[in-house]
Design a protein around this motif. Structure first.
Motif: not given
Length: 663
Positions: A142-155, A534-542, A575-579
Motif C-alpha cells: 500500500y505504501i509501496g504503491k504510493m511511493v512508486n506512483s510518485i514520479g512514474s512515467t505510467a501509473l 517512521m522508518t528505520p535508519r537502514i531503510t532511510n539511508e539506502i 519498497n516504501i523509501v524509494s521509487n
C-alpha cells in the motif's frame, strides 16, 4: 519537520472538509451539524480524487500529468468554495475568535473522550514495532504503491509488491477501482510529507478522528448530543493488542478478522470501509426512512462510490446495507399505511414488501447459476469461511452475546426511528448468525472468504457501538447526572491502560501473523522524536542513496529477512523509501530458482556460505544491479572481486554494506 507539515495538512484539510460539507449538506437537503459537515466533506473529497485517479491509472497517464490535473481540480473547487462560502467562513472564524473560551470549554466538555481516544490510539500505533520494523504485514504494497506512483512515467504499471515493471496489463476489479493510495500520494506530495510518515502518522490520526466523529454522529440517532461521545468508550478495549484479545489468559475474548489494522493500519482503505461504511450510510440514509428525497438518495449513491474508491470490499457492505435498509423501509411504509387505515396502499405496500423478500430469498439459488467457475469458488469460500467462523466467532464475546445490547437498545428507543438503529444491527447480526442466506454473503464478496470475514468485522464494530449506547442509556435511566457517565468513562480508560501495563510483557508473546504485536512490543520514546520519519535508519539511508540516482528501476538483492536492531525486517521495507528499487520477492527478478535464492540469502546474512565465485554468476543471471550484505566476510569477498562499495552502516551494532555490482 513532518510533524509541523502534518499540522498544516490537518488545518487545511479539516477546514476544506468542513466548508465543502456545508455546501453539500445544503445541496442534498440534510440538516446541518458539525459532524455531518466533516463526514460528507471528507468522503466527497476522496470522490473528487477518484474521478481523476480512476481514468489516470487505468489509462496509465504519467504522474506529472495526473498531478497537474488533480491540482487544477482542487484549485477550481477551492476557489468556488471560497467564493460561495465567503460569508460563512468569515462568520465561523469571527465566532471562534470572539467566543474562544466558551467554545473551547464546550468543545472539551462534548469531545474529551474523542480527544483521549485519538491521542492514545495514535501513541500506541506510532510506538508499535510491528508497523515500524515488520511493515504491518501489508505496508510494502500500500505504501509501496504510493511511493512508486510518485514520479512514474505510467501509473499502475508496476508490481507494487516488488517495484518490477509490468509487461502486460489487464483490469483487475479488486485493485482497479481502488484509488486512495494515489490520492494519498498526491496529498503527501502536495504537503511535502514523506509517504511512510504521511500514512503512519498523518493519515492515521486523520482516520482516528473520523472514526470518532462518525460513531459519535451515529450515536446521536439514539442519544442526546451531550451523551453521544460516551458510546465510544468500549472501543478503548481495542488498545489491547489483537493477539492477546483473541487468545489471552482471560475468559473474555474478542476475535475480529484484521482487528490489528484498526490498531496499526487505520490508514488502509480496507480499514476505512470496514469501520466507516455502515455507520456513514446509516447516518445519511436515516432521513430517507422518514421521507424519500431524490437529492438525498443521490448523495447516498455517491457515498457508495466514494467507499469503493478506498477498497472493493465495500461491494458486499453496500449490497447488504441496501438489503437491510430496504427491509426496514418496506416495513415502515407498510406499518404507517396500516396506522393510517389506507387499505388500498397498505395492500400494495405489503405486496411489494413480499416481492422484495422473495427476491432476497431467491439469492439462495445463486450457487446454481452458470457463472463460470463461481460455483467451485463458492464451495471453497464456504469451507474457508466456516473454518474461521468456528475459530473466531464461536469464541467471540461480541458475537456470542451480541443480541443482548441489541434488545436493550431497542427497549430504550423513544421512537421508531431510534429503534430502527438496533433493528438494522439485528438484521445484520441475524444474517451472519444464521447464515441462512450465505449464498448472498459469499457471492456479494465474489466468493473471496476473507472479504466476507471483513464484512463480519464491520458488524462487530456495530455490536461494540450498540453496547456502548446501552451502557449510556442505562446510566441515564438510573441517574440523570452526567457526572456518573464521566466517572465511568474515565475509569474504563484508566483501567484499560493499567491492564495493558500489567500484562504488557505477556501480550508481546502473542506475536503470530495478524496479531498486531511482535516480541519487540512498543517503543513509546518514538512519539517524542520530532524528527522521526517512521522508518528505520537502514531503510532511510539506502532509500536516500537510490533516490539520488537517475530515475529508473534498479534491481537490489537483499535477503527475504535481514537483521537490524535485534529483529528481522522484511525486504519489502525498501519498497516504501524509494521509487527506484526493485526487489526479488514475489518474482521481482522473474522466477528465481529456490536453490539459487537460498545461496544468495545465505551469502548476505551468514558467515558460512557459498564461494563468491558461485554467487556472482547467479547475480549476473538475474541482472542484479546492487546487493545488500550484512557480514564482514561477504563484504571482503565482494571487495576482493572489485565490486564497488557505495554505502555502509555508520552504526557498529547494525552493520550493512551496499555494493554496486560490476560484471
Amino acid at each position: 519537520m513532518y510533524w509541523l507539515l502534518s499540522l498544516v495538512f490537518w488545518f487545511f484539510m479539516f477546514n476544506f472538509y468542513y466548508f465543502l460539507g456545508d455546501v453539500l449538506l445544503d445541496f442534498f437537503g440534510y440538516e446541518k451539524d458539525t459532524g455531518k459537515r466533516f463526514i460528507i466533506g471528507f468522503l466527497f473529497t476522496y470522490l473528487l480524487t477518484f474521478l481523476v485517479v480512476f481514468p489516470s491509472q487505468n489509462l496509465h497517464l504519467s504522474w506529472h500529468i495526473y498531478f497537474i490535473v488533480q491540482c487544477i481540480v482542487f484549485g477550481v473547487v477551492l476557489v468556488l468554495l471560497i467564493k460561495s462560502e465567503k460569508t460563512v467562513i468569515k462568520d465561523t472564524y469571527q465566532n471562534i475568535r470572539h467566543n474562544f473560551k466558551t467554545n473551547l470549554r464546550q468543545f472539551v466538555r462534548e469531545n474529551w473522550v474523542l480527544c483521549i481516544f485519538v491521542f492514545l490510539f495514535l501513541v500506541f500505533s506510532i510506538s508499535n514495532q510491528v508497523s515500524f520494523y515488520h511493515m504491518n504485514y501489508d505496508d510494502g504494497y500500500y505504501i509501496g504503491k504510493m511511493v512508486n506512483s510518485i514520479g512514474s512515467t505510467a501509473l499502475d504499471n508496476e508490481n507494487y509488491y516488488n517495484g518490477a515493471l509490468l509487461h502486460s496489463y489487464h483490469f483487475d476489479l479488486a485493485r482497479g477501482i481502488n484509488t486512495y493510495e494515489i490520492s494519498y500520494a498526491f496529498l503527501s506530495k502536495l504537503f511535502f510529507i514523506q509517504p511512510p510518515f504521511f500514512c503512519r502518522v498523518t493519515m492515521q490520526l486523520h482516520n482516528y478522528v473520523f472514526f470518532c466523529i462518525i460513531y459519535k454522529e451515529l450515536a446521536k440517532l439514539m442519544l442526546k448530543k451531550e451523551y453521544a461521545q460516551y458510546a465510544l468508550v468500549p472501543f478503548f478495549l481495542f488498545l489491547i493488542a489483537h493477539g492477546f484479545l483473541m487468545y489471552g489468559t482471560t475468559n473474555i475474548h474478542i476475535r475480529s478478522f484484521d482487528l490489528w489494522q484498526f490498531q496499526t493500519a487505520m490508514f488502509y482503505g480496507g480499514s476505512v470501509v470496514r469501520t466507516f461504511s455502515f455507520p456513514v450510510l446509516m447516518i445519511f440514509s436515516w432521513p430517507l426512512l422518514k421521507k424519500f428525497q431524490c437529492k438525498s438518495f443521490i448523495c447516498v449513491l455517491l457515498l457508495f462510490l466514494s467507499f469503493l474508491s478506498f477498497s472493493s470490499i465495500a461491494i458486499p457492505n453496500i449490497i447488504l446495507f441496501v438489503v437491510f435498509i430496504l427491509t426496514i423501509k418496506c416495513f415502515d411504509s407498510s406499518y404507517q399505511l396500516y396506522k393510517q387505515k389506507n387499505k388500498r396502499k397498505f395492500i400494495i405496500s405489503c405486496f411489494l414488501f413480499a416481492l422484495f423478500i422473495l427476491c432476497v430469498l431467491a439469492t439462495k439459488k445463486l450457487d446454481h447459476l452458470p457463472l463460470g467457475d463461481m460455483a467451485d469458488k463458492y464451495a471453497g469460500c464456504v469451507q474457508n469461511f466456516n473454518a474461521y467462523y468456528h475459530e473466531y466467532y464461536l469464541n467471540d464475546v461480541c458475537w456470542v452475546y451480541g443480541f443482548v445490547p441489541i434488545i436493550l437498545a431497542f427497549e430504550y428507543g423513544k421512537d421508531r426511528y431510534q429503534r430502527y438503529v438496533p433493528t438494522f444491527i439485528f438484521l445484520f447480526y441475524l444474517f451472519f448468525k444464521t447464515l441462512y442466506l450465505k449464498e448472498l454473503a459469499m457471492y456479494s464478496a465474489f466468493n473471496i472468504f476473507f472479504v466476507v470475514l471483513r464484512t463480519v468485522s464491520s458488524l462487530q464494530y456495530l455490536l461494540v457501538f450498540i453496547f456502548g449506547v446501552c451502557i449510556v442509556q442505562r446510566i441515564i435511566l438510573l441517574n440523570k447526572r452526567k457526572v456518573w457517565v464521566n466517572i465511568l468513562s474515565a475509569f474504563t480508560i484508566v483501567s484499560t491502560l493499567t491492564y495493558i501495563q500489567v500484562n504488557r510483557a505477556q501480550m508481546n508473546t502473542y506475536d503470530f501473523l495478524g496479531s498486531g504485536i511482535s516480541r519487540d512490543g512498543y517503543y513509546f520514546k518514538r512519539v517524542l522524536d520530532v524528527n522521526t520519519t517512521m522508518t528505520p535508519r537502514i531503510t532511510n539511508e539506502i532509500g536516500t542513496y537510490f533516490n539520488a540516482l537517475p530515475y529508473g528501476n534498479y534491481r537490489l538483492y537483499t535477503p527475504d529477512l535481514f537483521p537490524y536492531d535485534g529483529t528481522m525486517m522484511p525486504d519489502a521495507s525498501f519498497n516504501i523509501v524509494s521509487n527506484r528499487i526493485q526487489i526479488h520477492s514475489r518474482s521481482g527478478f522473474g522466477k528465481m530458482d529456490r536453490a539459487e535464492a537460498k545461496k544468495l540469502n545465505d551469502f548476505c546474512v551468514k558467515t558460512k556460505h557459498e564461494s563468491i565465485n558461485e554467487i556472482l554468476p547467479i547475480l549476473e543471471k538475474y541482472k542484479t544491479d546492487y546487493i545488500l550484505v550484512f557480514t564482514n566476510q561477504a563484504r571482503d569477498q565482494l571487495e576482493n572481486q572489485n565490486q564497488q562499495l557505495v554505502l555502509e552502516s555508520k552504526e557498529s551494532n547494525n552493520p550493512y554494506y551496499l555494493f554496486k555490482l560490476r560484471y
